[in-house]
Scaffold this active site. Structure first.
Site, PDB file in Angstrom:
ATOM      1  N   TYR A  53       0.822  -1.204   0.000  1.00 50.66           N
ATOM      2  CA  TYR A  53       0.000   0.000   0.000  1.00 50.66           C
ATOM      3  C   TYR A  53       0.860   1.260   0.000  1.00 50.66           C
ATOM      4  CZ  TYR A  53      -3.740  -3.182   1.540  1.00 50.66           C
ATOM      5  OH  TYR A  53      -4.642  -4.202   1.658  1.00 50.66           O
ATOM      6  N   LEU A 240     -17.828  -3.208   1.178  1.00 52.02           N
ATOM      7  CA  LEU A 240     -18.647  -2.322   0.339  1.00 52.02           C
ATOM      8  C   LEU A 240     -18.349  -2.529  -1.145  1.00 52.02           C
ATOM      9  CD1 LEU A 240     -18.544   1.008   2.419  1.00 52.02           C
ATOM     10  CD2 LEU A 240     -20.314  -0.769   2.381  1.00 52.02           C
ATOM     11  N   THR A 246     -22.091   1.738  -1.934  1.00 50.76           N
ATOM     12  CA  THR A 246     -22.541   3.066  -1.503  1.00 50.76           C
ATOM     13  C   THR A 246     -23.481   3.694  -2.525  1.00 50.76           C
ATOM     14  OG1 THR A 246     -20.737   4.290  -2.589  1.00 50.76           O
ATOM     15  CG2 THR A 246     -20.314   3.434  -0.356  1.00 50.76           C
ATOM     16  N   LYS A 248     -22.344   5.231  -5.206  1.00 51.07           N
ATOM     17  CA  LYS A 248     -21.722   6.401  -5.847  1.00 51.07           C
ATOM     18  C   LYS A 248     -21.221   6.135  -7.264  1.00 51.07           C
ATOM     19  CE  LYS A 248     -17.236   5.650  -3.543  1.00 51.07           C
ATOM     20  NZ  LYS A 248     -16.299   6.227  -2.552  1.00 51.07           N
TER      21      LYS A 248
END
Length: 350
Positions: A53, A240, A246, A248
């Protein structure tokens, strides 16, 4: 906040694990520290990161997230004891990480040292293998025909796994890590590690983190049942579905700065017409029960039998607050029935 055992480690972790993979690309040091402080203040004691990451992974972003966490720990050394800190060694395939080579016992030892340096800590609570050396049915490779199990040399991979365990064992004996876990692995992978650790008196796998959500529940029931009966903590990531749940990203939307606005290593494989239909239906259920669609998805994940701690990630403090609130919500039998009605329509939309 509720707490659960992390396998047989003797550690209790919060039902929520703070994921960090956006820190360093989508989030700054200040953003990350605000999230850490808020999470700790609300009972979260489990933080997950990885040497790979921030994401999307590339040579420039490699190690940034561990470095950000290390900067916070360096300024707050007395708070290290408040955190169960997990990180991961990258698997093969990234040219800028060990020349793209496989995970080995030797790689474990050198990579643990590198992570400790970036994290500015003396020990890692949970050290995980980000993905196995063999192909595994993750990242849209779970449909029949995408990978071949019969082409895998089981004996060779078992020998690699034994070598890895010996590297883990050396790090535990040196006090550098406390426990180890898996990620993006399968039932066979879990059980082979368990068998090898018992046979050779080596560290026992404590946990596995795999993708799991209303849009991607392939680990239910078989892998999760295995985890329950073998005392291996099950840690869902992407509950999610990389933000899809969500709403979106409906109808091709790409909000500026959102995850799907960045090029993805495995492509945006969760963007399908069936995903749009499923998400739209889940949003209607959420509206009926006066919660956001994100909260509905997270509350559902938390209530799945066998789930230990759900890994959530947020690109803003507002999102983190919304997500954490979901773990104080209890879905009624009626809500669960409505959710299952949608799930049965779209059981595997990507």
């Amino acid at each position: 906040m509720k707490y659960v055992p992390l396998g047989r480690t003797g550690l209790d972790v919060s039902r929520v694990c703070l994921g960090t993979m956006t820190w360093g690309t989508q989030n700054t040091q200040a953003d990350a520290e605000a999230q850490i402080e808020y999470a700790l203040a609300n009972g979260v004691n489990f933080i997950d990161t990885a040497e790979m990451y921030s994401i999307p992974p590339n040579a420039e972003s490699y190690g940034k997230t561990e470095t950000i966490i290390g900067n916070w720990l360096a300024r707050n050394p007395s708070r290290r004891k408040e955190i169960i800190l997990a990180t991961k060694i990258a698997g093969m395939g990234l040219s800028y990480v060990r020349n793209g080579g496989p995970i080995t016992g030797e790689a474990i030892i050198s990579s643990v040292d590198a992570s400790l340096k970036r994290l500015q800590t003396d020990y890692i609570d949970l050290y995980q293998l980000h993905w196995p050396n063999r192909n595994s049915p993750h990242f849209a490779k779970h449909f029949p025909g995408h990978i071949s199990f019969t082409d895998v040399d089981r004996v060779a991979h078992s020998e690699q796994m034994l070598d890895i365990l010996r590297g883990i064992d050396a790090c535990i004996k040196a006090g550098k890590i406390r426990h180890f876990g898996l990620s993006d692995d399968s039932t066979w992978g879990i059980n082979e590690y368990l068998k090898l650790s018992e046979k050779h008196d080596l560290p026992r796998v404590a946990s596995i983190q795999n993708e799991f959500s209303l849009l991607h529940a392939k680990d239910w029931p078989y892998l999760i049942e295995n985890c329950v009966h073998e005392d291996v903590a099950y840690l869902p990531w992407s509950p999610l579905a990389a933000g899809a749940l969500t709403g979106k990203y409906l109808n091709g939307a790409r909000p500026e700065g959102s995850r799907w606005s960045y090029a993805q290593r495995n492509g945006i494989f969760r963007d399908t017409p069936l995903v749009d239909k499923a998400v739209t239906a889940y949003m209607e259920v959420a509206k009926k029960y006066q919660m956001t669609s994100a909260q509905l998805a997270l509350a559902w994940c938390d209530q799945v039998d066998g789930v230990s701690s759900t890994i959530i990630g947020a690109t803003s403090l507002e999102q983190l607050k919304e997500d954490l609130d979901a773990f104080d919500m209890t879905l009624s039998p009626e809500a669960l029935d409505d959710i299952m009605a949608v799930f049965k329509q779209y059981p595997l939309p990507f």
